[in-house]
Design an enzyme around this catalytic site. Structure first.
Site, PDB file in Angstrom:
ATOM      1  CE1 TYR A  39      -3.753  33.461  25.583  1.00 36.48           C
ATOM      2  CE2 TYR A  39      -3.861  31.268  24.994  1.00 36.48           C
ATOM      3  CZ  TYR A  39      -3.179  32.619  24.862  1.00 36.48           C
ATOM      4  OH  TYR A  39      -1.840  32.635  24.839  1.00 36.48           O
ATOM      5  CG  MET A  86      -0.257  25.710  21.505  1.00 38.33           C
ATOM      6  SD  MET A  86       0.346  26.157  19.685  1.00 38.33           S
ATOM      7  CE  MET A  86      -0.694  26.577  19.071  1.00 38.33           C
ATOM      8  CE  LYS A 105      -7.298   1.418  15.919  1.00 35.50           C
ATOM      9  NZ  LYS A 105      -8.423   0.998  15.387  1.00 35.50           N
TER      10      LYS A 105
END
Length: 374
Positions: free
Chosen positions: A266, A314, A39
């Protein structure tokens, strides 16, 4: 220093031989039939390649969460039995029946829907899932007599084939799992009394398959262990005789020499203590590298292992490598097989406050998978 193929920024190497050998090893250890769980795109390793590798290792069946995953495997050429056990409310099983998908049944309504998908010459294969204490899906104990009796009737008239009865353990403690085992044994006795004699009974997933022999029942479901990762906090893959199948790596995208006091990423949660070298790694939380591991994790560059410096963004993160020589294009390895010198995926899981299952499964589609054997 190892380099990635030209033009490749990030990749996950998937060692299919490891998957095959892990299944073979666990099949011998448990002396049981194996349902290989593929799965969630094979826990991030690729459902099709994982299925092929597991079947080569002696798995007799495949397990997925939903019917769409099962049908995708059928369309890719997999003809082994496939079980799917999580269904949308009100789902029709007509397409599943056409493709010969075995259905996990958790309620009377699902049983009726499965029977409705049968044709005059084709019964629908089902595994009845019973609730034994996990609090998720599964036939409630109070409903079991009616569901079992109806399943037996539908089997007698050729609508259904009851292939298995199964459940799932919580892995909370040996006492909790044995209590669930007792409930499962009671459910099996009830099913038998109502005329059900399925060839398969499966309760144990990787954790219990290895650690609770009485839960094997001659058939086990292998998920995380099949991919070479340990389901235990106190035992490594190597302790269990398993080889991790996934190696996650990227090419160093930039190298910068900076002075003391340089802020990194950041929020400047990391500032350099002295003159140092920063290496940019083009993997981020869009690729499944958890932002929660900022300031931790483990990255191997040039034979040394470093934590992430500052916040994971990101698409990228930064590693402070000090005065060690690092070049653009060099390999930054996040995790792989520790016996070959790679960081363990558990180092990332620990840094993010999660488990190894989540780290490999969440690796995103932007990371190219490349199949390797060794």
């Amino acid at each position: 220093m190892s380099h990635l193929p030209a033009g490749v920024m990030r990749e996950a190497l998937i060692d299919t031989t490891a998957i095959t050998e892990n299944v073979r090893h666990l099949r011998r250890l448990t002396d049981s039939d194996v349902i290989a769980v593929v799965k969630a795109d094979g826990y991030g390793h690729g459902a099709l390649r994982s299925a092929v590798a597991a079947l080569a290792g002696g798995a007799s069946r495949l397990g997925v969460a939903d019917v769409a995953e099962a049908i995708a495997l059928r369309r890719a050429g997999i003809d082994a039995p496939i079980l799917a056990w999580l269904h949308a409310p009100g789902a029709s099983f007509a397409e599943a029946a056409v493709f010969g998908i075995e259905l996990g049944i958790s309620s009377f309504d699902q049983l009726v829907a499965a029977a409705a998908a049968a044709t005059a010459d084709r019964a629908v294969a089902v595994h009845l899932k019973v609730e034994t204490g996990l609090g998720r899906n599964g036939i409630a104990p109070a409903d079991a007599p009616v569901v079992f009796a109806e399943a037996a009737r539908l089997e007698r008239i050729g609508k259904l084939r009851v292939v298995g009865i199964f459940s799932h353990l919580s892995n909370t403690s040996p006492a909790d799992d044995r209590a669930a085992l007792d409930r499962f044994t009671e459910a099996l006795a009830l099913a038998s009394s109502l005329g059900l004699t399925p060839p398969l009974r499966h309760l144990a997933a990787s954790h219990a398959a290895i650690d609770l022999p009485e839960a094997r029942f001659g058939c086990v479901r292998l998920g995380i262990a099949m991919y070479g990762l340990s389901p235990f906090a106190d035992r490594t893959s190597a302790d269990l005789g398993l080889r991790p199948a996934m190696t996650l790596r990227a090419a160093v995208a930039a190298v910068r020499r900076v002075p003391a006091g340089q802020g990194v990423s950041y929020g400047y949660t990391h500032r350099t203590e002295g003159e140092t070298t920063l290496a940019l790694v083009p993997l981020g939380y869009a690729d499944g590298v958890p932002r929660a591991a900022s300031g931790g994790g483990a990255v191997r560059i040039g034979g040394e292992t470093y934590p992430v410096a500052g916040r994971i963004a990101m698409d990228q993160f930064v590693v402070d490598v000090g005065d060690h020589p690092v070049a653009v294009g060099g390999e930054a390895m996040l995790f792989g097989d520790p016996t070959l010198g790679a960081p363990a995926v558990e180092e990332w899981a620990d840094s993010a406050g999660t488990i190894n299952y989540e780290i490999v499964t969440r690796i995103g589609p932007r990371v190219a998978r490349r199949e390797v054997t060794r």
